[in-house]
Design a protein around this motif. Structure first.
Motif, PDB file in Angstrom:
ATOM      1  N   VAL A   1       0.818  -1.293   0.048  1.00  0.00           N
ATOM      2  CA  VAL A   1       0.069  -0.012  -0.018  1.00  0.00           C
ATOM      3  C   VAL A   1       0.922   1.239  -0.122  1.00  0.00           C
ATOM      4  CG1 VAL A   1      -1.872   1.197   1.089  1.00  0.00           C
ATOM      5  CG2 VAL A   1      -1.735  -1.106   1.388  1.00  0.00           C
ATOM      6  N   SER A   2       0.391   2.116  -0.810  1.00  0.00           N
ATOM      7  CA  SER A   2       1.319   3.340  -0.975  1.00  0.00           C
ATOM      8  C   SER A   2       0.907   4.368   0.218  1.00  0.00           C
ATOM      9  CB  SER A   2       1.211   4.031  -2.324  1.00  0.00           C
ATOM     10  OG  SER A   2       1.497   3.038  -3.373  1.00  0.00           O
ATOM     11  N   LYS A   3       1.819   5.342   0.486  1.00  0.00           N
ATOM     12  CA  LYS A   3       1.834   6.145   1.481  1.00  0.00           C
ATOM     13  C   LYS A   3       0.482   6.910   1.303  1.00  0.00           C
ATOM     14  CE  LYS A   3       4.058  10.082   3.698  1.00  0.00           C
ATOM     15  NZ  LYS A   3       5.485  11.072   3.872  1.00  0.00           N
ATOM     16  N   ASN A   4      -0.278   7.364   2.430  1.00  0.00           N
ATOM     17  CA  ASN A   4      -1.526   7.994   2.137  1.00  0.00           C
ATOM     18  C   ASN A   4      -2.775   7.318   1.723  1.00  0.00           C
ATOM     19  OD1 ASN A   4      -0.185  10.382   3.586  1.00  0.00           O
ATOM     20  ND2 ASN A   4       0.471  11.171   1.568  1.00  0.00           N
ATOM     21  N   GLU A   5      -2.605   6.255   1.367  1.00  0.00           N
ATOM     22  CA  GLU A   5      -3.782   5.437   0.763  1.00  0.00           C
ATOM     23  C   GLU A   5      -4.630   4.793   1.858  1.00  0.00           C
ATOM     24  OE1 GLU A   5      -4.535   1.217  -1.853  1.00  0.00           O
ATOM     25  OE2 GLU A   5      -2.592   2.503  -2.005  1.00  0.00           O
ATOM     26  N   ILE A   6      -5.854   4.798   1.658  1.00  0.00           N
ATOM     27  CA  ILE A   6      -6.676   4.409   2.555  1.00  0.00           C
ATOM     28  C   ILE A   6      -6.798   2.798   2.572  1.00  0.00           C
ATOM     29  CG2 ILE A   6      -9.307   4.247   3.425  1.00  0.00           C
ATOM     30  CD1 ILE A   6      -9.516   7.158   2.540  1.00  0.00           C
ATOM     31  N   ILE A   7      -6.493   2.154   3.915  1.00  0.00           N
ATOM     32  CA  ILE A   7      -6.549   0.669   3.697  1.00  0.00           C
ATOM     33  C   ILE A   7      -7.897   0.278   4.221  1.00  0.00           C
ATOM     34  CG2 ILE A   7      -5.514  -1.280   4.892  1.00  0.00           C
ATOM     35  CD1 ILE A   7      -3.003   0.347   5.259  1.00  0.00           C
ATOM     36  N   ILE A   8      -8.547   0.993   5.116  1.00  0.00           N
ATOM     37  CA  ILE A   8      -9.790   0.553   5.975  1.00  0.00           C
ATOM     38  C   ILE A   8     -10.526   1.809   5.921  1.00  0.00           C
ATOM     39  CG2 ILE A   8     -11.117  -0.607   7.625  1.00  0.00           C
ATOM     40  CD1 ILE A   8      -8.660  -2.462   8.052  1.00  0.00           C
ATOM     41  N   ASP A   9     -11.683   1.801   5.436  1.00  0.00           N
ATOM     42  CA  ASP A   9     -12.390   3.211   5.734  1.00  0.00           C
ATOM     43  C   ASP A   9     -13.694   3.004   6.872  1.00  0.00           C
ATOM     44  OD1 ASP A   9     -12.965   5.781   5.566  1.00  0.00           O
ATOM     45  OD2 ASP A   9     -13.313   5.834   3.389  1.00  0.00           O
ATOM     46  N   ILE A  10     -14.175   4.058   7.286  1.00  0.00           N
ATOM     47  CA  ILE A  10     -15.294   4.131   8.293  1.00  0.00           C
ATOM     48  C   ILE A  10     -16.450   3.436   7.356  1.00  0.00           C
ATOM     49  CG2 ILE A  10     -16.785   5.413   9.482  1.00  0.00           C
ATOM     50  CD1 ILE A  10     -14.166   7.479   9.919  1.00  0.00           C
ATOM     51  N   GLU A  11     -17.129   2.638   8.051  1.00  0.00           N
ATOM     52  CA  GLU A  11     -18.346   2.147   7.531  1.00  0.00           C
ATOM     53  C   GLU A  11     -18.368   1.086   6.538  1.00  0.00           C
ATOM     54  OE1 GLU A  11     -21.891   2.940   8.349  1.00  0.00           O
ATOM     55  OE2 GLU A  11     -20.723   3.608   9.840  1.00  0.00           O
ATOM     56  N   ASP A  12     -16.842   0.547   6.178  1.00  0.00           N
ATOM     57  CA  ASP A  12     -16.574  -0.531   5.585  1.00  0.00           C
ATOM     58  C   ASP A  12     -16.993  -1.935   6.279  1.00  0.00           C
ATOM     59  OD1 ASP A  12     -15.572   0.768   3.344  1.00  0.00           O
ATOM     60  OD2 ASP A  12     -13.532   0.342   3.880  1.00  0.00           O
ATOM     61  N   TYR A  13     -17.545  -2.873   5.536  1.00  0.00           N
ATOM     62  CA  TYR A  13     -17.461  -4.210   6.237  1.00  0.00           C
ATOM     63  C   TYR A  13     -16.311  -4.913   5.860  1.00  0.00           C
ATOM     64  CZ  TYR A  13     -22.568  -4.137   7.029  1.00  0.00           C
ATOM     65  OH  TYR A  13     -23.938  -4.086   7.426  1.00  0.00           O
ATOM     66  N   ILE A  14     -15.672  -5.393   7.081  1.00  0.00           N
ATOM     67  CA  ILE A  14     -14.172  -5.922   7.196  1.00  0.00           C
ATOM     68  C   ILE A  14     -14.360  -7.583   6.917  1.00  0.00           C
ATOM     69  CG2 ILE A  14     -12.344  -6.182   8.620  1.00  0.00           C
ATOM     70  CD1 ILE A  14     -13.010  -3.505  10.057  1.00  0.00           C
ATOM     71  N   ASN A  15     -13.588  -7.930   5.980  1.00  0.00           N
ATOM     72  CA  ASN A  15     -13.633  -9.224   5.645  1.00  0.00           C
ATOM     73  C   ASN A  15     -12.489  -9.708   5.848  1.00  0.00           C
ATOM     74  OD1 ASN A  15     -16.448  -9.343   4.768  1.00  0.00           O
ATOM     75  ND2 ASN A  15     -15.601  -8.171   2.701  1.00  0.00           N
ATOM     76  N   ALA A  16     -11.244  -9.026   6.419  1.00  0.00           N
ATOM     77  CA  ALA A  16      -9.932  -9.537   6.559  1.00  0.00           C
ATOM     78  C   ALA A  16      -9.173  -8.508   7.622  1.00  0.00           C
ATOM     79  CB  ALA A  16      -8.962  -9.500   5.155  1.00  0.00           C
ATOM     80  N   MET A  17      -8.507  -9.285   8.165  1.00  0.00           N
ATOM     81  CA  MET A  17      -7.435  -8.448   9.323  1.00  0.00           C
ATOM     82  C   MET A  17      -6.107  -8.394   8.756  1.00  0.00           C
ATOM     83  SD  MET A  17      -6.847  -9.508  13.101  1.00  0.00           S
ATOM     84  CE  MET A  17      -5.459 -10.295  12.868  1.00  0.00           C
ATOM     85  N   PRO A  18      -5.648  -7.061   8.807  1.00  0.00           N
ATOM     86  CA  PRO A  18      -4.155  -7.021   8.286  1.00  0.00           C
ATOM     87  C   PRO A  18      -2.999  -7.089   9.528  1.00  0.00           C
ATOM     88  CG  PRO A  18      -4.955  -4.810   9.233  1.00  0.00           C
ATOM     89  CD  PRO A  18      -6.086  -5.911   9.474  1.00  0.00           C
ATOM     90  N   LEU A  19      -1.886  -8.072   9.021  1.00  0.00           N
ATOM     91  CA  LEU A  19      -0.719  -8.320   9.646  1.00  0.00           C
ATOM     92  C   LEU A  19       0.415  -7.232   9.309  1.00  0.00           C
ATOM     93  CD1 LEU A  19      -0.444 -12.109  10.500  1.00  0.00           C
ATOM     94  CD2 LEU A  19      -1.090 -10.224  12.119  1.00  0.00           C
ATOM     95  N   LEU A  20       0.994  -6.373   9.916  1.00  0.00           N
ATOM     96  CA  LEU A  20       1.705  -5.418   9.103  1.00  0.00           C
ATOM     97  C   LEU A  20       3.333  -6.014   8.981  1.00  0.00           C
ATOM     98  CD1 LEU A  20       1.857  -2.530   7.840  1.00  0.00           C
ATOM     99  CD2 LEU A  20       2.101  -1.707  10.362  1.00  0.00           C
ATOM    100  N   LEU A  21       3.728  -5.988   7.996  1.00  0.00           N
ATOM    101  CA  LEU A  21       5.072  -6.592   7.682  1.00  0.00           C
ATOM    102  C   LEU A  21       6.004  -5.368   7.761  1.00  0.00           C
ATOM    103  CD1 LEU A  21       4.321  -9.185   4.907  1.00  0.00           C
ATOM    104  CD2 LEU A  21       4.867  -9.569   7.491  1.00  0.00           C
ATOM    105  N   ASN A  22       5.722  -4.322   7.320  1.00  0.00           N
ATOM    106  CA  ASN A  22       6.735  -3.309   7.154  1.00  0.00           C
ATOM    107  C   ASN A  22       5.915  -1.976   6.957  1.00  0.00           C
ATOM    108  OD1 ASN A  22       9.628  -2.234   7.080  1.00  0.00           O
ATOM    109  ND2 ASN A  22       8.855  -1.800   4.855  1.00  0.00           N
ATOM    110  N   GLY A  23       6.331  -0.985   7.583  1.00  0.00           N
ATOM    111  CA  GLY A  23       5.953   0.501   7.571  1.00  0.00           C
ATOM    112  C   GLY A  23       5.188   0.655   8.664  1.00  0.00           C
ATOM    113  N   ALA A  24       4.094   1.753   8.695  1.00  0.00           N
ATOM    114  CA  ALA A  24       3.352   2.301   9.716  1.00  0.00           C
ATOM    115  C   ALA A  24       2.027   2.680   9.037  1.00  0.00           C
ATOM    116  CB  ALA A  24       4.061   3.422  10.281  1.00  0.00           C
TER     117      ALA A  24
END
Length: 213
Positions: free
Chosen positions: A33-56
């Motif tokens: 994912v590029s810097k400043n890109e939205i990964i999860i937004d408010i009101e999204d139904y979440i179908n997956a959980m992230p494990l962060l490998l690198n970055g913040a």
């Protein structure tokens, strides 16, 4: 060894059993994912959980006017307990997750979440520790808003941002800072100048150097 497998073992090999690592590699989706890109937004139904490998990743809340407030940051090796809660409860997201830097992560399907809790002790410990860490960070966010003066909040924000970016020179604008702190740009500009006069930061045209970490 693939890049996916290498980063998975580097970040989680010391935490998870070999069998769990193999399952994660089998069902997980590697994503950048590029810097400043939205990964999860408010009101999204979440179908997956992230494990962060690198970055913040920056976690934000939004009020009824659309103004945002930074709650906390996720760094490599982290996951978001709020995301897990939404996965298990099948509820819409109440937070926005934005890439603070370029990031790489693994998205895990939600149907595996509860199954692994009962199957792998390491996964159970990891999730419980994640809940504990996120609750602590939420309490710190509340304390910061309730008890710190705005100049103290601003300086803490800059130090936290420098830490997760692994860089004491931040490329940001007064407007971006005011959005994150839910205050006005005029206030931020005034307090940044005060912090510079106090010797805590150095202001440049398009960046801020944090002198005290």
């Amino acid at each position: 060894m693939s890049d996916f497998n290498s980063k998975l073992n580097s970040n989680f090999g010391y935490l998870f059993e070999t069998e769990l690592l193999e399952e994660i590699e089998k069902v997980g989706t590697y994503k950048t994912v590029s810097k400043n890109e939205i990964i999860i937004d408010i009101e999204d139904y979440i179908n997956a959980m992230p494990l962060l490998l690198n970055g913040a990743i920056k976690i934000l809340r939004e009020d009824e006017k659309g103004d945002e407030l930074v709650l906390y940051y996720l760094e490599k090796g982290d996951t978001c307990a709020i995301t897990l809660s939404c996965c298990m409860g099948q509820t819409k997201s109440k937070i926005r997750a934005v890439a603070e830097t370029d990031v790489s992560l693994i998205m895990l399907p939600k149907e595996k979440m509860t199954a692994w809790l009962s199957t792998y002790k390491s996964w159970q410990s990891f999730i419980l520790q994640s809940y504990h860490n996120r609750v602590e960070e939420l309490l710190q966010a509340v304390d910061t808003i309730a008890f710190l003066k705005m100049d103290e909040r601003l300086f803490k924000y800059l130090k936290d941002k420098a830490m997760v970016n692994s860089n004491d020179e931040l490329t940001t604008t007064h407007k971006q800072i005011s959005d994150d702190l839910h205050t006005s740009r005029v206030v931020v500009s005034r307090l940044l100048k005060k912090l510079e006069n106090d010797g805590k930061i150095k202001l440049f045209r398009n960046s801020i150097k944090v002198l005290e970490l």
